[in-house]
Design a protein around this motif. Structure first.
Motif, short mmCIF file in Angstrom:
data_model
loop_
_atom_site.label_atom_id
_atom_site.label_comp_id
_atom_site.label_asym_id
_atom_site.label_seq_id
_atom_site.Cartn_x
_atom_site.Cartn_y
_atom_site.Cartn_z
N VAL A 200 5.90 -0.84 6.62
CA VAL A 200 4.43 -0.17 6.29
C VAL A 200 4.40 -0.71 4.96
O VAL A 200 4.92 -1.25 4.24
CB VAL A 200 4.23 1.38 5.87
CG1 VAL A 200 4.96 2.09 7.28
CG2 VAL A 200 5.11 1.90 4.84
N LEU A 201 2.86 -0.91 4.91
CA LEU A 201 2.12 -1.22 3.51
C LEU A 201 1.28 0.09 2.98
O LEU A 201 0.83 0.77 3.99
CB LEU A 201 1.08 -2.52 3.61
CG LEU A 201 1.74 -3.48 4.43
CD1 LEU A 201 0.71 -4.78 4.39
CD2 LEU A 201 2.91 -4.16 3.61
N LEU A 202 1.33 0.12 1.96
CA LEU A 202 0.58 1.35 1.10
C LEU A 202 -0.84 0.77 0.93
O LEU A 202 -1.01 -0.14 0.29
CB LEU A 202 1.17 1.89 -0.08
CG LEU A 202 2.69 2.43 0.26
CD1 LEU A 202 3.03 2.81 -1.16
CD2 LEU A 202 2.52 3.62 1.06
N GLN A 203 -1.71 1.36 1.50
CA GLN A 203 -3.22 1.00 1.15
C GLN A 203 -3.69 1.83 -0.24
O GLN A 203 -3.59 2.95 -0.63
CB GLN A 203 -4.13 1.75 2.13
CG GLN A 203 -5.64 1.07 1.85
CD GLN A 203 -6.39 1.22 3.18
OE1 GLN A 203 -6.11 1.68 4.27
NE2 GLN A 203 -7.67 0.83 3.14
N VAL A 204 -4.08 0.71 -0.99
CA VAL A 204 -4.45 1.10 -2.37
C VAL A 204 -6.19 1.00 -2.41
O VAL A 204 -6.56 -0.04 -1.97
CB VAL A 204 -3.98 0.31 -3.48
CG1 VAL A 204 -4.46 0.56 -4.94
CG2 VAL A 204 -2.47 0.31 -3.49
N LYS A 205 -6.58 1.95 -2.99
CA LYS A 205 -8.28 1.93 -2.98
C LYS A 205 -8.88 0.99 -4.22
O LYS A 205 -8.55 1.14 -5.40
CB LYS A 205 -8.76 3.30 -3.22
CG LYS A 205 -10.27 3.32 -3.18
CD LYS A 205 -10.76 4.87 -3.24
CE LYS A 205 -12.22 5.15 -3.51
NZ LYS A 205 -13.03 4.90 -4.08
N ILE A 206 -9.28 -0.11 -3.94
CA ILE A 206 -9.75 -0.88 -5.03
C ILE A 206 -11.22 -1.15 -5.11
O ILE A 206 -11.85 -1.64 -5.95
CB ILE A 206 -9.13 -2.40 -4.94
CG1 ILE A 206 -9.22 -3.01 -3.42
CG2 ILE A 206 -7.84 -2.30 -5.34
CD1 ILE A 206 -8.91 -4.58 -3.17
N ALA A 207 -11.91 -0.92 -3.80
CA ALA A 207 -13.31 -0.90 -3.67
C ALA A 207 -14.11 0.09 -4.50
O ALA A 207 -13.44 1.29 -4.60
CB ALA A 207 -13.69 -0.96 -2.10
N LYS A 208 -15.06 0.13 -4.91
CA LYS A 208 -15.93 0.96 -5.61
C LYS A 208 -16.62 2.09 -4.76
O LYS A 208 -16.62 3.09 -5.08
CB LYS A 208 -17.17 0.38 -6.49
CG LYS A 208 -16.62 -0.63 -7.62
CD LYS A 208 -16.14 -0.42 -8.79
CE LYS A 208 -15.62 -1.58 -9.59
NZ LYS A 208 -14.60 -2.32 -8.90
#
Ligand SMILES: *Cc1c(COP(=O)(O)O)cnc(C)c1O
Length: 220
Positions: free
Chosen positions: A110-118
């Motif tokens: 799995v990849l962890l989704q990181v919130k980068i968008a504003k």
């Protein structure tokens, strides 16, 4: 231009170490077959049922990536065959992936989704909460799930400098936490509109749909 031509143009520009995920969501099997005939083996879908149907109907050497936000109760359907789940952003989901991995006697990447968008519409773990999240994950010692990296989506906008800055933040986080896991090597960022910037900022995996298959018709 045909699907094969689009694919070869994109592949010509990709550094050899960057993995191309052909995002085939909403597209008919025939389109995937064309990409397959042109040598493409990694496909991304965002709905579990659609991915399972396409998996059934296509050659078994395809690697299927789940790129959408999945409901926990659907993980069991893809657990036997999914190659990589990109959008994991909760401990509950990780635990369910682990449970289904155990049932299927496999370790699910799995990849962890990181919130980068504003924008607040996007999923993902807040960068400020990442440290605590990862500590919790390490303490859980899940045996049937392997965290192989991060995934992120930049803001959906045309200001390239904003997009570049968001990718750069994710790359910095990736470098920072890389040593906490033994097989942490994938940074999934970049789509049709921004994959070139993403690669410049350190992406190792791009998820490209419309630039290969053409625009999607959501009305179907
Ligand atoms: C649909 C989708 C893509 C591909 O988008 P395009 O703009 O068509 O390349 C990439 N990543 C995710 C998470 C998606 O849902």
């Amino acid at each position: 231009m045909s699907i094969a031509q689009h694919l070869s143009e994109i592949k010509d520009e990709l550094p050899s170490k960057v993995v191309l995920v052909a995002v085939s969501k909403t597209k008919p099997i025939e389109d995937l077959e064309q990409a397959y005939a042109a040598g493409q083996r990694v496909f991304g879908e965002n709905k579990v049922q659609e991915m399972c149907e396409k998996h059934e109907g296509l050659p078994k050497d395809i690697q299927w990536h789940m790129i959408g936000h999945v409901q926990r109760n659907k993980i069991k359907y893809m657990a036997p065959f999914v190659s990589l789940i990109h959008g994991v952003d909760s401990i509950k989901t990780l635990k369910e992936v682990d449970k289904q991995g155990l049932k299927n006697k496999r370790i699910i990447p799995v990849l962890l989704q990181v919130k980068i968008a504003k924008e607040d519409t996007k999923f993902g773990i807040e960068p400020s909460e990442l440290s605590d999240f990862l500590e919790e994950v390490v303490n859980l010692e899940l045996k049937n799930v392997e965290i192989q990296g991060f995934m992120g989506m930049a803001s959906n906008q045309t200001k390239q400098e904003v997009v570049r800055e968001e990718f750069s933040i994710l790359k910095t986080l990736f470098n920072k936490y890389q040593n906490q896991f033994s097989n942490f090597h994938t940074l999934s960022m970049g789509m049709s509109g921004d994959y070139k910037i993403a690669i410049e900022e350190g992406s190792t995996m791009v998820r490209v749909g419309s630039a290969i298959f053409g625009t999607r018709n959501y009305a179907i």
